[in-house]
Design a protein around this motif. Structure first.
Motif, short mmCIF file in Angstrom:
data_model
loop_
_atom_site.label_atom_id
_atom_site.label_comp_id
_atom_site.label_asym_id
_atom_site.label_seq_id
_atom_site.Cartn_x
_atom_site.Cartn_y
_atom_site.Cartn_z
N ARG A 558 -9.11 -13.87 -21.91
CA ARG A 558 -9.49 -14.43 -23.22
C ARG A 558 -9.35 -15.96 -23.15
O ARG A 558 -8.39 -16.49 -22.59
CB ARG A 558 -8.60 -13.89 -24.32
CG ARG A 558 -8.91 -14.46 -25.72
CD ARG A 558 -8.03 -13.83 -26.78
NE ARG A 558 -8.33 -12.42 -26.93
CZ ARG A 558 -9.28 -11.94 -27.72
NH1 ARG A 558 -10.02 -12.76 -28.44
NH2 ARG A 558 -9.50 -10.64 -27.79
N CYS A 559 -10.35 -16.63 -23.75
CA CYS A 559 -10.31 -18.09 -23.78
C CYS A 559 -10.40 -18.59 -25.21
O CYS A 559 -10.90 -17.89 -26.10
CB CYS A 559 -11.43 -18.70 -22.94
SG CYS A 559 -13.01 -18.80 -23.77
N LEU A 575 -22.41 -17.40 -22.16
CA LEU A 575 -22.13 -17.49 -20.73
C LEU A 575 -20.81 -16.80 -20.38
O LEU A 575 -20.70 -16.14 -19.33
CB LEU A 575 -22.06 -18.97 -20.30
CG LEU A 575 -23.38 -19.75 -20.27
CD1 LEU A 575 -23.13 -21.22 -19.95
CD2 LEU A 575 -24.35 -19.16 -19.24
N LEU A 576 -19.82 -16.92 -21.25
CA LEU A 576 -18.51 -16.34 -20.97
C LEU A 576 -18.47 -14.84 -21.22
O LEU A 576 -17.94 -14.06 -20.41
CB LEU A 576 -17.45 -17.05 -21.82
CG LEU A 576 -17.23 -18.53 -21.48
CD1 LEU A 576 -16.38 -19.21 -22.55
CD2 LEU A 576 -16.58 -18.68 -20.11
N THR A 577 -19.02 -14.43 -22.32
CA THR A 577 -19.00 -12.99 -22.63
C THR A 577 -19.85 -12.21 -21.64
O THR A 577 -19.61 -11.02 -21.39
CB THR A 577 -19.48 -12.73 -24.06
OG1 THR A 577 -20.79 -13.30 -24.23
CG2 THR A 577 -18.53 -13.34 -25.08
N ALA A 578 -20.87 -12.88 -21.04
CA ALA A 578 -21.70 -12.21 -20.04
C ALA A 578 -20.89 -11.83 -18.82
O ALA A 578 -21.27 -10.94 -18.06
CB ALA A 578 -22.86 -13.11 -19.64
N ARG A 579 -19.75 -12.49 -18.61
CA ARG A 579 -18.88 -12.16 -17.47
C ARG A 579 -17.60 -11.46 -17.93
O ARG A 579 -16.61 -11.41 -17.22
CB ARG A 579 -18.51 -13.45 -16.72
CG ARG A 579 -19.69 -14.05 -15.95
CD ARG A 579 -20.08 -13.12 -14.77
NE ARG A 579 -21.12 -13.70 -13.94
CZ ARG A 579 -22.42 -13.50 -14.10
NH1 ARG A 579 -22.82 -12.72 -15.10
NH2 ARG A 579 -23.30 -14.04 -13.30
N GLY A 580 -17.62 -10.91 -19.16
CA GLY A 580 -16.52 -10.06 -19.61
C GLY A 580 -15.39 -10.77 -20.31
O GLY A 580 -14.36 -10.16 -20.62
N MET A 581 -15.50 -12.09 -20.56
CA MET A 581 -14.40 -12.83 -21.18
C MET A 581 -14.51 -12.82 -22.70
O MET A 581 -15.58 -13.03 -23.26
CB MET A 581 -14.38 -14.28 -20.67
CG MET A 581 -13.22 -15.12 -21.24
SD MET A 581 -13.09 -16.76 -20.50
CE MET A 581 -12.44 -16.37 -18.87
N VAL A 583 -13.78 -14.47 -26.37
CA VAL A 583 -13.82 -15.88 -26.77
C VAL A 583 -13.40 -16.04 -28.22
O VAL A 583 -13.93 -15.37 -29.11
CB VAL A 583 -15.24 -16.47 -26.58
CG1 VAL A 583 -15.26 -17.93 -27.01
CG2 VAL A 583 -15.69 -16.32 -25.13
N ASP A 584 -12.41 -16.93 -28.49
CA ASP A 584 -12.07 -17.39 -29.83
C ASP A 584 -12.53 -18.84 -29.93
O ASP A 584 -12.43 -19.59 -28.95
CB ASP A 584 -10.56 -17.31 -30.09
CG ASP A 584 -10.06 -15.87 -30.11
OD1 ASP A 584 -10.89 -14.97 -30.30
OD2 ASP A 584 -8.84 -15.67 -29.92
N THR A 585 -13.01 -19.23 -31.10
CA THR A 585 -13.57 -20.59 -31.23
C THR A 585 -12.82 -21.42 -32.27
O THR A 585 -12.23 -20.88 -33.21
CB THR A 585 -15.05 -20.54 -31.62
OG1 THR A 585 -15.20 -19.91 -32.89
CG2 THR A 585 -15.86 -19.80 -30.56
#
Length: 682
Positions: A558-559, A575-581, A583-585
Motif C-alpha cells: 500500500r502506498c 499505474l500502481l493498481t495495475a501492478r496490485g498496489m 493507493v491512498d491519496t
C-alpha cells in the motif's frame, strides 16, 4: 683697473662721478630696505678685500659674522648644494675671482639658481642675484647679494613643463586681434622656422592641413580649425576640441586639437595639439566590439524570434495530433484496434513534445552554468546499449541502415556521466538519421586513443551518407537556435538546439567536437572525450551483474500518494493498481503528513510525493515524516516532480527522500524504483 666708481664699463667712462655715487647709495639703501616673504637673506661683500661687511637674514651665506671671509662663506654654502655638480657650479659662478672678472667685462648683474639644504633640513630651490659696484670712497669692488626661495615657483614651473611634455606635442598662443600665433612647443610636424617665428595663423593652418591631414578629412579640418569656427565654439563653453587623422612619414596617426581662451579678456587663445593614436585605436576597437556585439544581439534576437515562431509550429503540430487522436479515439470506443492506433499516435506526439521541452530546458541550464557532471562507473556496453535502444528504432522507422562499430581495445568499464554521454550521441545519431534518406547508412563507432593524466581518451564518430551540410551553415551550426533547413515547408522539424547542447556538454566534459561535411556527400561528426578509468578490482566488483528482475508485482503493498493535480492522481493510481498496489491519496503535503500520522505504524509501504503542492510542499512533508517519533518514520519516500534538474534531485535527497522521478512518469522507471526500494526496505 679703471677708476670710475660703478656701473657697466660703457657707463663708467661717460657718467659723472656724482651720478655714480647716487647709484651706489641707492643700492645701499635698497639692500637695507628690501623685504620679501621669499627673501632668505641679503649681504654686502667687499670682493677686493674678500670680506663680508653687512648681512641680514637666515640664509647660510649670510650666517658668517660681519668681517668674515666672502670666499669662506661661498665654500660653506656650496657644501649645502644637493649635488656635487650644483656645488661646483655655485663655486664657479659666485666665486670671488669670477665676480671680479665679470665686473671687469662690464657685467654688473649675475644670477644663479640651484637646489640646496635650508635651515630646517629640507632641500629647496633658491635664486641668488649679485649686483656689482665700485665703492665711491675706497674704489673696492662691492657685491650686493640677495638670495630668494623659489622652490614653489620652480616646482609649479616643473609641473607645468612636465604636464606639457606628457600631454602635448604642440603648444601655442593665438592672438585673436591680429591672427598671429606664437609657438611655445612643437613636435615632429613643425619646421624649425615655425618653432622660432611668429606665424600667420590662417596661412599656417591651411599649410598644415594640406600637408598632413588625410585627404578625406581636409575640408572638415579646415573649417573646424578656422579662427571663426573656434570662436563660435568658445562662446558657449570653456574649451573646445576636435580630432583628425594625419599622415606622418606615410603612417596614419590621430591628433587632437584643444582650444580655450587664456583669460577673461578673450584676446588670446591657448592652442594645443596632442597625439591620441593609442586612445583612438582603443576606442575604435571598442567601437568595433560594440558593433559586433550589437550585430550578434540583433542576430540572436532574430534567431530567437524565428525560434519562437518555429516552436509555435513545432508545438502545435503534435498538440493537434494529440487532441485530434484523442477525439477520434472517443468516437471509436467500440473499435479497440482504432483506439489503440490513436493512442499509439498520441504517445508518439507526446514524446516529441517532451523532447522539445527537454532541449529548451537543457540549453537554458547550460547557458546559465547550472549543469553538473557526475563521475560514476559505467559499462561501456551499457552506453552503447542505451544509445542503440533509441536510435536503432528511429533508423528502422526511416529504413536507414544503422551500425555500431567498436574497437576490442576499449575498456569494459569507464567513469563519467553516462546520461550526458548518451544524450550527446543520441542527439548526433538522431540528426544523422533525420538527414539521411531511406536506404542510406549511419555508422556510430568508438576507438581508444591515448591515456593521459589518468584519463582515457576515446574517439567517437557518427558518420552518414545523407544530404550533408553547406559550408555556410557549418560556421554556425553549433550556435543555439540555428537550423540548416527552416521555414514552413521544412520537413525536418526540431528546435535547432541539439548540436549546441552537444557542443556545450562535450566542452564541459573536457572534450572536443568537430564536423566534416559537404552538401550531397554526407557528414562525419567526431567527438574526443577523456573518460575516467576504473581499477582492476573495481572492474571485477562492478562486473558482478545483478539477476534479471521479474515483472513488477506489488500485490499486498500500500502506498500514500500526495498529488494536487487530479489527472496526475488518476495516472499514478492506475499505474500502481495495475501492478496490485493499493493507493491512498492526499491533495497536499499537510494532508499527507496527517494521514501518515493517523495511520497505524506500518500501514504504508511507500509514500509518493509531488514536490510543488499547496499548503505544504513535498520537501517539507518529507522532513515532517522523517521527524516523526514512530517506527515507520524511515518508510521509503519517492518524489514525483516536474522539477527534473540535478539540484532538484539533490534537494530531494537532502530532505530525506530516497528516489526522485521526473515527470512525465515513465512506468518502467517507476516500477523499477519501487521494486528496488521495497526490496531493500524489506
Amino acid at each position: 683697473m679703471k677708476d670710475p666708481l660703478s656701473g657697466p664699463a660703457g657707463e663708467r667712462d661717460t657718467l659723472p662721478e656724482q651720478e655714480l655715487r647716487r647709484r651706489y647709495q641707492t643700492e645701499m639703501d635698497c639692500l637695507a630696505a628690501t623685504q620679501s616673504d621669499d627673501l632668505l637673506g641679503k649681504l654686502r661683500a667687499n670682493l677686493t678685500q674678500d670680506t663680508l661687511e653687512d648681512c641680514i637674514g637666515q640664509d647660510d651665506l649670510m650666517a658668517a659674522a660681519r668681517g668674515g671671509s666672502y670666499s669662506a662663506a661661498v665654500e660653506r654654502t656650496a657644501a649645502l648644494a644637493t649635488t656635487g655638480e650644483m656645488a661646483a657650479a655655485f663655486r664657479r659662478e659666485l666665486g670671488r675671482e669670477r665676480l671680479l672678472k665679470l665686473f671687469d667685462d662690464g657685467k654688473t648683474i649675475h644670477t644663479i639658481e640651484y637646489q640646496r639644504n635650508v635651515q630646517n633640513g629640507a632641500f629647496r630651490w633658491v635664486r641668488t642675484t649679485v649686483k656689482l659696484y665700485r665703492a665711491p670712497e675706497s674704489g673696492d669692488i662691492m657685491a650686493f647679494v640677495c638670495t630668494y626661495d623659489i622652490d614653489k615657483g620652480r616646482i609649479y614651473r616643473a609641473i607645468i613643463d612636465r604636464i606639457v611634455d606628457m600631454e602635448y606635442e604642440f603648444l601655442g598662443l593665438l592672438s585673436v586681434k591680429d591672427r598671429q600665433m606664437v609657438c611655445y612647443r612643437g613636435g615632429l610636424l613643425e619646421t624649425r622656422r615655425e618653432l622660432t617665428h611668429i606665424l600667420d595663423y590662417d596661412t599656417a593652418i591651411r599649410r598644415f592641413v594640406d600637408r598632413f591631414v588625410v585627404p578625406e578629412s581636409r575640408a572638415e579640418a579646415q573649417e573646424a580649425l578656422s579662427l571663426a569656427h573656434i570662436r563660435r565654439m568658445l562662446r558657449t563653453r570653456d574649451s573646445w576640441s576636435c580630432s583628425f587623422t594625419v599622415l606622418r612619414s606615410g603612417k596614419p596617426c590621430r591628433k587632437k586639437w584643444r582650444m580655450a581662451y587664456l583669460d577673461d579678456t578673450h584676446t588670446t587663445i591657448i592652442f594645443t595639439r596632442s597625439d591620441i593614436s593609442g586612445l583612438f585605436q582603443q576606442q575604435e576597437r571598442q567601437k568595433a566590439i560594440l558593433q559586433t556585439a550589437l550585430a550578434q544581439a540583433e542576430q540572436a534576437s532574430a534567431a530567437k524570434s524565428e525560434f519562437l515562431s518555429r516552436m509555435s509550429h513545432e508545438i502545435r503540430t503534435p498538440m493537434n495530433a494529440i487532441l485530434g487522436m484523442t477525439a477520434l479515439a472517443a468516437q471509436q470506443l467500440d473499435d479497440p484496434a482504432a483506439v489503440a492506433d490513436c493512442l499509439s499516435k498520441v504517445e508518439v506526439s507526446g514524446r516529441f513534445l517532451l523532447s522539445l521541452i527537454n532541449d529548451i530546458l537543457d540549453m537554458s541550464r547550460i547557458e546559465s552554468g547550472k549543469v553538473t557532471l557526475r563521475e560514476e562507473p559505467f559499462l561501456f556496453s551499457q552506453l552503447l546499449q542505451g544509445v542503440d535502444a533509441i536510435c536503432r528504432e528511429q533508423a528502422a522507422e526511416k529504413e536507414v541502415d544503422y551500425r555500431v562499430e567498436t574497437d576490442s581495445r576499449l575498456e569494459t568499464w569507464y567513469r563519467g556521466d553516462l546520461m550526458k554521454l548518451q544524450q550527446v550521441f543520441i542527439n548526433l545519431i538522431a540528426n544523422a538519421v533525420k538527414f539521411t534518406p531511406a536506404g542510406g547508412q549511419v555508422v556510430f563507432s568508438a576507438q581508444p586513443e591515448e591515456v593521459r593524466n589518468g584519463k582515457a581518451w576515446v574517439r567517437f564518430t557518427v558518420s552518414d551518407n545523407g544530404i550533408g551540410i553547406s559550408r555556410d551553415f557549418q560556421g554556425r551550426m553549433f550556435q543555439p537556435f540555428e537550423q540548416a533547413h527552416t521555414g514552413p515547408t521544412s520537413s525536418y522539424g526540431g528546435t535547432g538546439l541539439g548540436l549546441a547542447i552537444c557542443k556545450n556538454l562535450v566542452g564541459l566534459m573536457g572534450g572536443e567536437i568537430t564536423a566534416a561535411s559537404a552538401e550531397g556527400s554526407g557528414s562525419v561528426f567526431t567527438v574526443r572525450l577523456p573518460l575516467g578509468l576504473c581499477g582492476r578490482r573495481e572492474d571485477e566488483a562492478l562486473s558482478a551483474s545483478p539477476p534479471v528482475a521479474e515483472p513488477a508485482d506489488f500485490t499486498g503493498r500500500r502506498c500514500l500518494l500526495a498529488e494536487d493535480h487530479p489527472l496526475n492522481v488518476e495516472v499514478a493510481r492506475r499505474l500502481l493498481t495495475a501492478r496490485g498496489m493499493a493507493v491512498d491519496t492526499a491533495a497536499n503535503g499537510r494532508e499527507a503528513v496527517d494521514l501518515f500520522t493517523q495511520a497505524p505504524a506500518g500501514r504504508y509501504d511507500v509514500v509518493l510525493l509531488d514536490i510543488r503542492m499547496p499548503v505544504m510542499d513535498g520537501l517539507a512533508a518529507a522532513r515532517a515524516i522523517r521527524a516523526l517519533d514512530r517506527p515507520d518514520a524511515g518508510v521509503p519516500l519517492v518524489a514525483m516532480s516536474a522539477n527534473a534538474f540535478d539540484e532538484d534531485v539533490e534537494k530531494s535527497l537532502a530532505a530525506g527522500i530516497n528516489a526522485h522521478l521526473a515527470k512525465p512518469i515513465e512506468p518502467v522507471r517507476l516500477y523499477a524504483a519501487l521494486r528496488e526500494l521495497l526490496d531493500g526496505h524489506s
